[in-house]
Design a protein around this motif. Structure first.
Motif, short mmCIF file in Angstrom:
data_model
loop_
_atom_site.label_atom_id
_atom_site.label_comp_id
_atom_site.label_asym_id
_atom_site.label_seq_id
_atom_site.Cartn_x
_atom_site.Cartn_y
_atom_site.Cartn_z
N ILE A 183 -13.73 -7.75 2.65
CA ILE A 183 -13.51 -7.53 1.22
C ILE A 183 -12.06 -7.09 1.02
N SER A 184 -11.59 -7.21 -0.20
CA SER A 184 -10.22 -6.80 -0.50
C SER A 184 -10.18 -5.31 -0.83
N TYR A 185 -9.01 -4.73 -0.70
CA TYR A 185 -8.83 -3.34 -1.12
C TYR A 185 -9.23 -3.19 -2.59
N ASP A 186 -8.79 -4.14 -3.41
CA ASP A 186 -9.04 -4.05 -4.85
C ASP A 186 -10.53 -4.07 -5.16
N ARG A 187 -11.28 -4.90 -4.45
CA ARG A 187 -12.73 -4.94 -4.69
C ARG A 187 -13.38 -3.63 -4.26
N ALA A 188 -12.96 -3.12 -3.11
CA ALA A 188 -13.52 -1.85 -2.64
C ALA A 188 -13.27 -0.74 -3.65
N LEU A 189 -12.10 -0.78 -4.28
CA LEU A 189 -11.76 0.25 -5.27
C LEU A 189 -12.49 0.03 -6.59
N ASP A 197 -13.17 7.09 0.83
CA ASP A 197 -12.91 7.52 -0.54
C ASP A 197 -11.74 6.72 -1.11
N ASP A 198 -11.63 6.70 -2.44
CA ASP A 198 -10.64 5.86 -3.11
C ASP A 198 -9.21 6.18 -2.71
N THR A 199 -8.92 7.45 -2.48
CA THR A 199 -7.57 7.84 -2.08
C THR A 199 -7.20 7.18 -0.75
N ALA A 200 -8.14 7.19 0.20
CA ALA A 200 -7.90 6.59 1.50
C ALA A 200 -7.68 5.08 1.39
N ILE A 201 -8.52 4.42 0.57
CA ILE A 201 -8.38 2.97 0.42
C ILE A 201 -7.06 2.61 -0.26
N ALA A 202 -6.69 3.36 -1.29
CA ALA A 202 -5.43 3.10 -1.99
C ALA A 202 -4.24 3.28 -1.04
N LEU A 203 -4.31 4.28 -0.18
CA LEU A 203 -3.23 4.53 0.79
C LEU A 203 -3.17 3.39 1.81
N ALA A 204 -4.34 2.93 2.25
CA ALA A 204 -4.38 1.80 3.19
C ALA A 204 -3.79 0.55 2.56
N LYS A 205 -4.13 0.32 1.28
CA LYS A 205 -3.59 -0.85 0.57
C LYS A 205 -2.07 -0.77 0.50
N GLU A 206 -1.55 0.39 0.15
CA GLU A 206 -0.11 0.56 0.01
C GLU A 206 0.63 0.28 1.32
N ASN A 207 -0.03 0.62 2.43
CA ASN A 207 0.61 0.44 3.74
C ASN A 207 0.12 -0.79 4.49
N LYS A 208 -0.68 -1.64 3.79
CA LYS A 208 -1.20 -2.88 4.39
C LYS A 208 -1.89 -2.59 5.72
N LEU A 209 -2.71 -1.54 5.71
CA LEU A 209 -3.43 -1.11 6.91
C LEU A 209 -4.87 -1.62 6.85
N PRO A 210 -5.28 -2.52 7.72
CA PRO A 210 -6.66 -3.00 7.70
C PRO A 210 -7.64 -1.88 8.08
N ILE A 211 -8.75 -1.80 7.34
CA ILE A 211 -9.81 -0.84 7.65
C ILE A 211 -10.98 -1.63 8.23
#
Length: 237
Positions: A183-189, A197-211
């Protein structure tokens, strides 16, 4: 020359408790250490973040108002240090070199968090265990894991859980739940899919870090996923 992979693995504190639901199950510690050793033996650089929910959770401690939220969160951070010491000991017991770095200074127990020192440990093949969360209240260990993974330039953040990926509903409650391979970061959010949590996902998106979300209790899972087997997990990217 192929570049070595660097990963950060996030374990929940609850996972360390085993069936008891609290405290630390040494058999689970041994299992985690054995799985991490497989990664180190494969020349993979490994960092770890562990939660503290098997001892205390800040939000839970503060829910009735007797303990302030900030104090509850600091108590939770201290719990992650206890778990971090346990994981360091388990790793060293099977011959791995490990270093505990805490966001809260505890010189008698571990090093203070210094990103350059952490990177150097990883380059030397040592496992780095990050404890103490971010060092600040109101932030979860999921956010701490994403922050540390970003700081050390990890190739991926692996969230090791009790299920083999992300589902459209709780697979423990709904047998018809469907696995979402990616799934995309945007969909997860936007859909509040509780990967982190949303803060973690947003930070991962900003740094292009796959979860990467996977089942921590399946032997060889971590190694196979890092080597490219995406059937064993779900990925947010």
């Amino acid at each position: 020359m192929k570049q070595r992979k660097r990963v950060l693995v996030k374990f929940s504190g609850e996972a360390l408790a085993g069936e008891e639901g609290y405290g630390i199950d040494t058999q689970i510690l041994k299992f985690i250490a054995d799985e991490i050793k497989k990664l180190v033996d494969a020349d993979i650089e490994v960092a770890i973040v562990v939660g503290g929910g098997n001892i205390i959770r800040g939000v839970t401690a503060a829910k009735d108002g007797i303990i302030k939220r900030t104090s509850g969160d600091y108590m939770g951070m201290l719990a992650t240090v206890i778990n971090g010491v346990a994981i360091q000991e388990a790793l060293e017991s099977i011959g791995l070199e490990a270093r505990l770095q805490s966001a809260i200074d505890m010189h008698e127990i571990g090093e203070s968090f210094i990103v350059r020192r952490a990177r150097r440990h990883l380059e030397k093949g040592r496992v780095v265990v990050f404890a103490g969360g971010t060092g600040n209240p109101y932030f979860t260990t999921d956010t701490a894991a994403t922050l540390r993974a970003s700081e050390i330039d990890a190739d991926m953040l692996i969230k090791a859980t009790k299920v083999d990926g992300i589902y459209d509903k709780d697979p423990m409650k709904f047998p018809e739940a469907k696995k979402l391979p990616e799934i995309s970061y945007d969909r997860a959010l936007s859909e509040h899919i509780r990967v982190m949590d949303d803060t973690a996902i947003a930070l991962a998106k900003e740094n292009k870090l796959p979860i990467v979300v996977c089942n921590m209790f399946e032997p060889d899972n971590l190694k196979r996923i890092i080597e490219g087997d995406t059937s064993l997990c779900s990925i947010v990217h």
